[in-house]
Design a protein around this motif. Structure first.
Motif, PDB file in Angstrom:
ATOM      1  N   THR A 116     -37.648  -3.394 -34.701  1.00 54.32           N
ATOM      2  CA  THR A 116     -39.003  -3.049 -35.138  1.00 54.32           C
ATOM      3  C   THR A 116     -39.875  -4.282 -35.348  1.00 54.32           C
ATOM      4  OG1 THR A 116     -38.353  -3.049 -37.485  1.00 54.32           O
ATOM      5  CG2 THR A 116     -38.177  -0.959 -36.290  1.00 54.32           C
TER       6      THR A 116
ATOM      7  N   GLU B  36     -44.750   5.239 -31.072  1.00 55.81           N
ATOM      8  CA  GLU B  36     -45.637   4.551 -32.013  1.00 55.81           C
ATOM      9  C   GLU B  36     -45.235   3.092 -32.192  1.00 55.81           C
ATOM     10  OE1 GLU B  36     -44.251   7.450 -32.486  1.00 55.81           O
ATOM     11  OE2 GLU B  36     -46.001   8.793 -32.433  1.00 55.81           O
ATOM     12  N   LEU B  37     -43.919   2.824 -32.177  1.00 50.86           N
ATOM     13  CA  LEU B  37     -43.440   1.449 -32.314  1.00 50.86           C
ATOM     14  C   LEU B  37     -43.833   0.632 -31.071  1.00 50.86           C
ATOM     15  CD1 LEU B  37     -41.825  -0.713 -33.810  1.00 50.86           C
ATOM     16  CD2 LEU B  37     -39.757   0.172 -32.692  1.00 50.86           C
TER      17      LEU B  37
ATOM     18  N   GLU C 227     -46.391   1.151 -29.131  1.00 54.00           N
ATOM     19  CA  GLU C 227     -47.834   0.929 -29.196  1.00 54.00           C
ATOM     20  C   GLU C 227     -48.179  -0.188 -30.181  1.00 54.00           C
ATOM     21  OE1 GLU C 227     -51.919   3.562 -29.946  1.00 54.00           O
ATOM     22  OE2 GLU C 227     -49.944   4.413 -30.395  1.00 54.00           O
ATOM     23  N   ASP C 228     -47.536  -0.170 -31.342  1.00 52.86           N
ATOM     24  CA  ASP C 228     -47.819  -1.180 -32.368  1.00 52.86           C
ATOM     25  C   ASP C 228     -47.386  -2.568 -31.907  1.00 52.86           C
ATOM     26  OD1 ASP C 228     -48.368  -1.957 -35.311  1.00 52.86           O
ATOM     27  OD2 ASP C 228     -46.305  -2.658 -34.975  1.00 52.86           O
ATOM     28  N   ARG C 229     -46.151  -2.682 -31.392  1.00 54.45           N
ATOM     29  CA  ARG C 229     -45.616  -4.000 -31.018  1.00 54.45           C
ATOM     30  C   ARG C 229     -46.378  -4.597 -29.821  1.00 54.45           C
ATOM     31  NH1 ARG C 229     -43.684  -6.548 -34.806  1.00 54.45           N
ATOM     32  NH2 ARG C 229     -45.544  -5.455 -35.507  1.00 54.45           N
TER      33      ARG C 229
ATOM     34  N   THR D 178     -49.526  -3.950 -29.022  1.00 49.53           N
ATOM     35  CA  THR D 178     -50.864  -4.324 -29.494  1.00 49.53           C
ATOM     36  C   THR D 178     -50.826  -5.649 -30.244  1.00 49.53           C
ATOM     37  OG1 THR D 178     -51.471  -1.979 -29.687  1.00 49.53           O
ATOM     38  CG2 THR D 178     -52.831  -3.570 -30.873  1.00 49.53           C
ATOM     39  N   VAL D 179     -49.812  -5.821 -31.085  1.00 48.80           N
ATOM     40  CA  VAL D 179     -49.678  -7.082 -31.823  1.00 48.80           C
ATOM     41  C   VAL D 179     -49.436  -8.236 -30.850  1.00 48.80           C
ATOM     42  CG1 VAL D 179     -48.270  -8.369 -33.476  1.00 48.80           C
ATOM     43  CG2 VAL D 179     -48.858  -5.988 -33.940  1.00 48.80           C
TER      44      VAL D 179
END
Length: 546
Positions: free
Chosen positions: A499, A526-527, A529-531, A533-534
């Motif tokens: 994560t 969702e993970l 997408e988040d990772r 984007t970061v």
């Protein structure tokens, strides 16, 4: 050409009918050339300009007939005379198109010519592609240029290796002499500082063969080895500074009221021609290194580099700044009162060196001087000298200005589906792997700005290579979760590590290196997408250290 007979190029009798129209097309071509001297005369070319679809149908009929023969050896041998006739007719139609700017040059491109080029049929052995470059699409021209560059590069490297003082000893001992390299040492905090300028100035004294040796960038204080990504990073940064009129005095915005969308041109009050030559050298290096960078030049510069620009200074300045050109034309043909009103107090230098007031009689000299000052030919000549240090001008004989512009800056169409379809995977990933399907779902949901940041992340540039995004050469590899607890302050399990793990981009695209996205095997949308984007928030970090 409106007759249905000419639409049957797929039938032998249809192709014979097209060949029989040779004399008619030749007559139309000659009539068009003759009509150029009479501005108000009615010529077939001027009619075609107002009826472009008719002109397009004519071109397509001959292009398709030629394509059939290109790809069918048996038919080619039977209809060889028709083949040469079609080439002759298309050459005439291409001249008309270039004179009157009726259709895109892409209208003449014959698809899949690369197969014919690499393995030509016997009747085509004597075909000179240089005589018919308008038939060759930009992607194939790029391959031909790269093939030429590789050949020159290999010869230059072999010559440099043999000139190495250690060559004889290494040859006797059976030791391979390291391949020669041309290095540029750069301080990232002073990207175009004194040290870089001095190195580039020294390079201008090197023999031209040295510039066929790969240029490698070494950023001071960094461990990265340049296999394409570092040079891409350097060219992007150095041109951002070079083309900023606030940081360097070489260029100015053509439209100072809209600098965001304005091209740049040489500044007449910059007397440092060496700076223009260095800029040309850097542009040549960037093209040779396949670094696609957004150079804000007008198409006029590429036309002049190719020797295919307008025929007069006034035509050149009209392409650059139509409003200024109109003012100069009006002044040249204006009345005595108009000239005196516009040029009150202005001086013009005569051939004998004497300066006099501008009058109706000498205003043409004043206009010529103003146009020449606007174009700054001495600065362009210095830029061209620098560019030609890397490339022999003959290497671009087959290119049109718009094609050279696309080769330097990349294409403008972003086909994201083509990027997905052309991406290759390394085990355990495949195009049907759940993580990969999840990745593309997330990627296609990104806005265009984020997608272009992704291109920078994996390729070092947000520009589209010639041929489209399918030629980006993207690979996706598995980034494994590190198992060393010493890297963390607190021990944690594999899922927790996953994560926190970000995708990694490798933008190298030379000497066996591949543009690669190293992607952790996320299992939750969702993970992912988040990772992702970061990770893309660090898209502009040096060498993607994020």
């Amino acid at each position: 050409m409106e007759c249905p007979v000419f639409s049957n190029h797929h039938r032998p009798w249809g192709r014979r009918a097209l060949a029989a129209a040779d004399r008619l097309i030749g007559f139309l071509h000659m009539a068009s050339k003759a009509g150029e001297k009479k501005p108000n005369s009615a010529t077939p070319a001027r009619w075609w300009k107002f009826e472009p679809m008719s002109f397009r149908r004519t071109i397509m009929a001959y292009r398709r007939s030629l394509t059939i023969l290109f790809h069918d050896r048996v038919l080619l041998e039977k209809e060889l005379a028709n083949f040469w006739t079609y080439l002759r007719i298309l050459s005439s139609l291409n001249e008309i198109n270039l004179q009157h700017d009726i259709l895109s040059i892409k209208t003449f491109y014959i698809p899949n010519l690369d197969k014919v080029w690499r393995r030509p049929h016997q009747p085509l052995q004597k075909l000179s592609w240089a005589s018919y470059p308008f038939l060759i699409d930009l992607e194939m021209k790029t391959k031909m240029l790269e093939s030429h560059n590789i050949s020159e590069q290999d010869n230059a490297m072999e010559q440099a290796t043999r000139q190495d003082p250690m060559f004889g000893l290494c040859y006797l001992l059976g030791i391979t002499v390291p391949s020669p390299r041309l290095f540029l040492n750069v301080n990232r905090d002073d990207i175009f500082g004194r040290s870089v300028r001095e190195q580039l100035t020294e390079m201008l004294t090197f023999p031209r063969s040295w510039f066929q040796i790969p240029l490698r960038i070494r950023f001071m204080g960094e461990m990265g080895i340049d296999a394409g990504a570092l040079s891409m990073d350097f060219f992007r940064l150095v041109f951002e500074e070079l083309f900023d009129p606030g940081k360097n005095g070489l260029f100015r915005y053509v439209d100072e009221l809209d600098p965001t969308h304005s091209p740049v041109w040489f500044r007449k009050d910059c007397e440092d021609s060496k700076l223009a030559e260095i800029c040309g050298l850097l542009c040549g290096f960037s093209l040779h290194n396949k670094a696609i960078v957004p150079l804000p030049f007008p198409q006029l510069l590429y036309a002049k580099l190719l020797g295919k620009g307008p025929n007069s200074d006034m035509e050149e300045v009209a392409e650059l700044d139509k409003e200024f050109a109109d003012q100069m034309s009006k002044l040249r043909t204006g009345t005595e009162d108009y000239v005196m009103g516009c040029c009150y107090g202005e001086k013009v230098e005569l051939k004998n060196g004497r300066s006099v007031d501008v009058t109706k009689e000498n205003v043409h000299l004043y206009v010529d001087n103003m146009v020449r000052d606007y174009l700054v030919p001495s600065q362009f000549a210095a830029f061209q000298r620098g560019f030609n240090r890397v490339f022999n001008p003959a290497a671009f004989d087959m290119f049109r200005p718009i094609e050279l512009e696309a080769l330097v800056m990349g294409e403008k169409h972003f086909d994201w589906k083509a990027l997905e379809q052309s991406t290759q995977y390394k085990q355990p990933y495949t195009d049907s792997h759940p993580t990969i399907k999840m990745f593309w779902t997330v990627f296609h949901a990104l806005d265009n700005d984020m997608k272009r940041k992704f291109l920078v992340f994996v390729a070092g540039s947000d520009r589209v290579p010639v041929g489209g995004l399918r030629n980006l050469g993207l690979h996706i590899d598995h980034l494994q979760v590190p198992m060393d607890d010493s890297l963390d302050e607190q021990p944690c399990d594999t899922e927790d590590r996953l994560t926190r793990l970000l995708p990694v981009g490798h933008g190298c695209d030379n000497h066996g290196s591949r543009r690669t996205l190293r992607l952790p095997m996320y299992t939750i949308l969702e993970l992912m997408e988040d990772r992702l984007t970061v990770a893309l928030s660090y898209y502009d970090c040096p060498f993607h250290i994020a």
